[in-house]
Design a protein around this motif. Sequence first.
Motif, PDB file in Angstrom:
ATOM      1  N   ALA A  57      -7.517  12.521  22.663  1.00 10.46           N
ATOM      2  CA  ALA A  57      -8.781  12.326  22.157  1.00 10.46           C
ATOM      3  C   ALA A  57      -9.109  11.305  20.797  1.00 10.46           C
ATOM      4  O   ALA A  57      -9.648  10.537  20.832  1.00 10.46           O
ATOM      5  CB  ALA A  57      -9.891  13.357  21.876  1.00 10.46           C
ATOM      6  N   GLN A  58      -7.937  11.785  19.797  1.00  9.43           N
ATOM      7  CA  GLN A  58      -8.033  10.968  18.546  1.00  9.43           C
ATOM      8  C   GLN A  58      -7.644   9.652  18.963  1.00  9.43           C
ATOM      9  O   GLN A  58      -7.895   8.682  18.105  1.00  9.43           O
ATOM     10  CB  GLN A  58      -6.991  11.569  17.768  1.00  9.43           C
ATOM     11  N   ASP A  59      -6.522   9.281  19.836  1.00  7.69           N
ATOM     12  CA  ASP A  59      -6.345   8.027  20.098  1.00  7.69           C
ATOM     13  C   ASP A  59      -7.276   7.238  21.354  1.00  7.69           C
ATOM     14  O   ASP A  59      -6.959   6.216  21.529  1.00  7.69           O
ATOM     15  CB  ASP A  59      -4.817   8.005  20.713  1.00  7.69           C
ATOM     16  N   ALA A  60      -8.262   7.913  21.694  1.00  8.52           N
ATOM     17  CA  ALA A  60      -9.041   7.275  22.819  1.00  8.52           C
ATOM     18  C   ALA A  60      -9.923   5.971  22.231  1.00  8.52           C
ATOM     19  O   ALA A  60     -10.228   6.041  21.222  1.00  8.52           O
ATOM     20  CB  ALA A  60     -10.120   8.366  23.401  1.00  8.52           C
ATOM     21  N   PRO A  61      -9.770   4.991  23.130  1.00  6.73           N
ATOM     22  CA  PRO A  61     -10.513   3.800  22.696  1.00  6.73           C
ATOM     23  C   PRO A  61     -12.068   3.960  22.603  1.00  6.73           C
ATOM     24  O   PRO A  61     -12.720   3.009  22.029  1.00  6.73           O
ATOM     25  CB  PRO A  61     -10.203   2.803  23.790  1.00  6.73           C
ATOM     26  N   VAL A  62     -12.727   5.017  23.130  1.00 12.88           N
ATOM     27  CA  VAL A  62     -14.274   4.946  23.298  1.00 12.88           C
ATOM     28  C   VAL A  62     -14.560   6.442  22.542  1.00 12.88           C
ATOM     29  O   VAL A  62     -14.267   7.458  22.966  1.00 12.88           O
ATOM     30  CB  VAL A  62     -14.802   5.031  24.575  1.00 12.88           C
ATOM     31  N   TRP A  63     -15.327   6.166  21.694  1.00 13.94           N
ATOM     32  CA  TRP A  63     -15.878   7.360  21.067  1.00 13.94           C
ATOM     33  C   TRP A  63     -17.444   7.017  20.734  1.00 13.94           C
ATOM     34  O   TRP A  63     -17.911   6.008  20.383  1.00 13.94           O
ATOM     35  CB  TRP A  63     -15.201   7.641  19.493  1.00 13.94           C
ATOM     36  N   ALA A  64     -18.318   7.948  21.233  1.00 16.00           N
ATOM     37  CA  ALA A  64     -19.780   7.454  21.427  1.00 16.00           C
ATOM     38  C   ALA A  64     -20.659   8.730  21.007  1.00 16.00           C
ATOM     39  O   ALA A  64     -20.353   9.801  21.365  1.00 16.00           O
ATOM     40  CB  ALA A  64     -20.297   6.989  22.898  1.00 16.00           C
ATOM     41  N   HIS A  65     -21.685   8.697  20.521  1.00 18.46           N
ATOM     42  CA  HIS A  65     -22.686   9.613  20.185  1.00 18.46           C
ATOM     43  C   HIS A  65     -23.984   9.220  20.409  1.00 18.46           C
ATOM     44  O   HIS A  65     -24.401   7.982  20.196  1.00 18.46           O
ATOM     45  CB  HIS A  65     -22.705   9.911  18.700  1.00 18.46           C
ATOM     46  N   GLY A  66     -24.621  10.059  21.316  1.00 15.88           N
ATOM     47  CA  GLY A  66     -26.173   9.455  21.702  1.00 15.88           C
ATOM     48  C   GLY A  66     -27.046  10.534  21.669  1.00 15.88           C
ATOM     49  O   GLY A  66     -26.543  11.708  21.624  1.00 15.88           O
ATOM     50  N   HIS A  67     -28.192  10.182  21.956  1.00 13.39           N
ATOM     51  CA  HIS A  67     -29.320  11.393  21.849  1.00 13.39           C
ATOM     52  C   HIS A  67     -30.226  11.264  23.173  1.00 13.39           C
ATOM     53  O   HIS A  67     -30.478  10.184  23.616  1.00 13.39           O
ATOM     54  CB  HIS A  67     -30.436  10.740  20.710  1.00 13.39           C
ATOM     55  N   SER A  68     -30.708  12.353  23.591  1.00 16.21           N
ATOM     56  CA  SER A  68     -31.539  12.494  24.633  1.00 16.21           C
ATOM     57  C   SER A  68     -32.770  12.097  23.931  1.00 16.21           C
ATOM     58  O   SER A  68     -33.408  12.671  23.194  1.00 16.21           O
ATOM     59  CB  SER A  68     -31.757  14.045  25.180  1.00 16.21           C
ATOM     60  N   MET A  69     -33.609  11.049  24.655  1.00 14.86           N
ATOM     61  CA  MET A  69     -34.640  10.419  24.356  1.00 14.86           C
ATOM     62  C   MET A  69     -35.808  10.190  25.448  1.00 14.86           C
ATOM     63  O   MET A  69     -35.297   9.929  26.352  1.00 14.86           O
ATOM     64  CB  MET A  69     -34.574   9.264  23.261  1.00 14.86           C
ATOM     65  N   GLY A  70     -37.030   9.754  24.848  1.00 14.42           N
ATOM     66  CA  GLY A  70     -37.845   8.808  25.654  1.00 14.42           C
ATOM     67  C   GLY A  70     -39.097   9.578  25.801  1.00 14.42           C
ATOM     68  O   GLY A  70     -40.188   9.088  26.413  1.00 14.42           O
ATOM     69  N   GLY A  71     -39.128  11.209  25.745  1.00 10.06           N
ATOM     70  CA  GLY A  71     -40.243  11.792  25.943  1.00 10.06           C
ATOM     71  C   GLY A  71     -41.299  11.876  24.798  1.00 10.06           C
ATOM     72  O   GLY A  71     -40.701  11.393  23.649  1.00 10.06           O
ATOM     73  N   ASP A  72     -42.548  12.337  24.802  1.00  8.19           N
ATOM     74  CA  ASP A  72     -43.512  12.415  23.987  1.00  8.19           C
ATOM     75  C   ASP A  72     -43.261  13.657  23.348  1.00  8.19           C
ATOM     76  O   ASP A  72     -43.508  14.710  23.894  1.00  8.19           O
ATOM     77  CB  ASP A  72     -44.990  12.239  24.461  1.00  8.19           C
ATOM     78  N   MET A  73     -42.449  13.839  21.987  1.00 10.29           N
ATOM     79  CA  MET A  73     -42.240  15.085  21.229  1.00 10.29           C
ATOM     80  C   MET A  73     -43.213  15.389  20.416  1.00 10.29           C
ATOM     81  O   MET A  73     -43.134  16.346  19.769  1.00 10.29           O
ATOM     82  CB  MET A  73     -40.865  14.876  20.713  1.00 10.29           C
ATOM     83  N   SER A  74     -44.473  14.611  20.661  1.00 11.93           N
ATOM     84  CA  SER A  74     -45.521  14.867  19.669  1.00 11.93           C
ATOM     85  C   SER A  74     -46.413  16.123  19.935  1.00 11.93           C
ATOM     86  O   SER A  74     -47.456  16.707  19.337  1.00 11.93           O
ATOM     87  CB  SER A  74     -46.419  13.617  19.491  1.00 11.93           C
TER      88      SER A  74
END
Length: 169
Positions: A57-74
């Motif tokens: 994992a340390q040597d992996a070329p892809v490290w990504a972080h993302g969020h679940s989004m899109g809904g109305d959280m208000s």
Amino acid sequence: MRLSAPSPTAGEATTLTARVGDTPTLQPWLGMVGHMIVVGPLDRADATSPTRVGQAAQDAPVWAHGHSMGGDMSGHSAPGGAPAHDMAGMRHGTHADGGGAEASSMSGLMPLNGDSPADETVAAYGPDASFVYTFSRPGYYRVWIQAERDSAILTIPYLLHVSPAGGAK
């Protein structure tokens, strides 16, 4: 937590949906209902080995972080009076840092101009947290999904195989 990720293919957007329990009891954590970490591609032997996965994992070329989004959280309602808590969409490998629809969908969580901070004890989201991600390369990926419920952060690991583009397995 169960993850649905139908046949990811390199270069094509994939929707990954984590179902956390069976009731809408997720709490916003760090301003989002869900977080996803993606690491890979990894050799299958490395991806499944408890002693080799860390270095791979340390040597992996892809490290990504993302969020679940899109809904109305208000807390506003969707058509028909149902709460609008559909969490679809994510910027690929980045923090969603404002602008357009993403910013307005977060209005229920972000304090504005000195307003009181959001009350993150409210548990009314989910149980699904969906992410859209495009895996750039074929291979095995370690994916971690994070969500908060009952004031505890859940971090669940998954192993996904991403097929090469063009239908080859």
